[in-house]
Design a protein around this motif. Structure first.
Motif, PDB file in Angstrom:
ATOM      1  N   TYR A 140      19.833  29.659  15.216  1.00  0.00           N
ATOM      2  CA  TYR A 140      18.621  29.290  15.950  1.00  0.00           C
ATOM      3  C   TYR A 140      18.065  30.473  16.743  1.00  0.00           C
ATOM      4  CZ  TYR A 140      18.914  24.289  14.916  1.00  0.00           C
ATOM      5  OH  TYR A 140      18.919  23.076  14.277  1.00  0.00           O
TER       6      TYR A 140
ATOM      7  N   ALA B 160      14.339  30.118  18.005  1.00  0.00           N
ATOM      8  CA  ALA B 160      14.152  28.692  18.279  1.00  0.00           C
ATOM      9  C   ALA B 160      14.875  28.258  19.542  1.00  0.00           C
ATOM     10  CB  ALA B 160      14.628  27.851  17.094  1.00  0.00           C
TER      11      ALA B 160
ATOM     12  N   ARG C  94      10.383  21.828  11.799  1.00  0.00           N
ATOM     13  CA  ARG C  94       9.240  22.658  12.171  1.00  0.00           C
ATOM     14  C   ARG C  94       8.173  22.551  11.087  1.00  0.00           C
ATOM     15  NH1 ARG C  94      13.109  26.834  13.448  1.00  0.00           N
ATOM     16  NH2 ARG C  94      12.098  28.264  12.003  1.00  0.00           N
ATOM     17  N   THR C  95       6.951  22.863  11.457  1.00  0.00           N
ATOM     18  CA  THR C  95       5.831  22.714  10.536  1.00  0.00           C
ATOM     19  C   THR C  95       6.064  23.473   9.227  1.00  0.00           C
ATOM     20  OG1 THR C  95       4.298  22.437  12.386  1.00  0.00           O
ATOM     21  CG2 THR C  95       3.351  23.053  10.265  1.00  0.00           C
TER      22      THR C  95
ATOM     23  N   PRO D 233       3.900  17.716  15.442  1.00  0.00           N
ATOM     24  CA  PRO D 233       4.880  18.425  16.282  1.00  0.00           C
ATOM     25  C   PRO D 233       4.814  18.037  17.749  1.00  0.00           C
ATOM     26  CG  PRO D 233       3.870  19.931  14.730  1.00  0.00           C
ATOM     27  CD  PRO D 233       3.119  18.640  14.596  1.00  0.00           C
TER      28      PRO D 233
ATOM     29  N   LYS E 190      10.667  25.684  19.994  1.00  0.00           N
ATOM     30  CA  LYS E 190       9.578  25.397  19.070  1.00  0.00           C
ATOM     31  C   LYS E 190       9.470  23.892  18.866  1.00  0.00           C
ATOM     32  CE  LYS E 190       9.962  29.802  16.609  1.00  0.00           C
ATOM     33  NZ  LYS E 190      10.069  30.463  15.289  1.00  0.00           N
TER      34      LYS E 190
ATOM     35  N   LEU F  94       8.895  20.206  17.109  1.00  0.00           N
ATOM     36  CA  LEU F  94       9.296  19.642  15.825  1.00  0.00           C
ATOM     37  C   LEU F  94       8.418  18.441  15.502  1.00  0.00           C
ATOM     38  CD1 LEU F  94      13.210  19.651  16.040  1.00  0.00           C
ATOM     39  CD2 LEU F  94      11.688  21.454  15.220  1.00  0.00           C
TER      40      LEU F  94
END
Length: 228
Positions: free
Chosen positions: A30, A35, A146-147, A165, A173, A175
């Motif tokens: 991560y 992240a 995540r996108t 998100p 970040k 989700l």
């Protein structure tokens, strides 16, 4: 994928040493993707790792820790899971309707294995969630992603986006939440990706020592998987 499955060993990480190795692997993965913020312990864990309905898994290739994924089995009787609080408006109604949800989170892969098996590790990790859905006869598999990862879940499983998100602390970040109607999609996914098939014995060996005997397990699959 079938070649890799001959080398893979799925385990529940229950000992202190195994869990510590998983938490370090998580943090490294991560942090590599920015992240999570830096922490002095260089470990990534939270209260969900200790819940009775949640199993931390370690995925070994050729005897070395290669990846991990955490599996929470959310039911009306045991509704707690990582995707519950951030997405309560959609998760709570499903639980209230009596559905069984598989909530896989904390996917992480060792960088060396990602380089050695490019593109393959996501399949090896998500296969654990698929086996859990089989074992518990689940209604839904959740995917908080995540996108940039939505395309994988849409292409491979047919997951649909149900939440844009949102903040997901302690991750830095946001989700989104995707879901799969497991029973409706099961046969189509297995026809396209026969390596997701597993035997009742394989599922019991992984899940029963941790969760106990499942009451909702499906019948054993025909022995066609490995030759498909």
């Amino acid at each position: 994928m079938f070649s890799a499955l001959e080398k893979v060993d799925y385990r529940a990480a229950v000992s202190e040493a195994d869990r510590d190795a998983v938490f370090r692997l998580r943090y490294d993965a991560y942090e590599r993707e920015r992240a999570v913020g830096p922490t002095p312990t260089r470990r990534l864990s939270d209260r969900y790792d200790d819940l009775a309905n949640t199993m931390v898994t370690s995925i070994h290739l050729d005897g070395a820790l290669a990846a991990t994924i955490r599996i929470s089995v959310m039911t009306p009787e045991q509704p707690d899971g990582p995707d519950g609080p951030p997405f309560a408006d959609v998760v709570d109604p499903m639980l209230a309707a009596g559905k069984v949800l598989i909530d896989p989170t904390r996917h992480a892969t060792d960088e060396g294995f990602s380089n050695a098996y490019p593109g393959l590790m996501p399949y090896l990790t998500t296969r654990v969630a698929w086996m859990a859905a089989e074992y518990f006869d689940a209604d839904v598999i959740l995917a908080s992603v995540r996108t940039e990862h939505q395309a994988f879940y849409r292409r491979v499983f047919g997951c649909v986006l149900i939440c844009e998100p949102r903040p997901y602390p302690p991750l830095t970040k946001p989700l989104s939440l995707m879901m799969l109607d497991f029973k409706a999609a099961r046969e189509k996914v297995l026809q396209r990706y026969p390596s997701f098939r597993s035997t009742a014995f394989e599922r019991r060996m992984l899940f029963e020592p941790f969760y106990g005997a499942a009451k909702r397990e499906l019948p054993a699959e025909p022995a066609m998987a490995r030759s498909a």
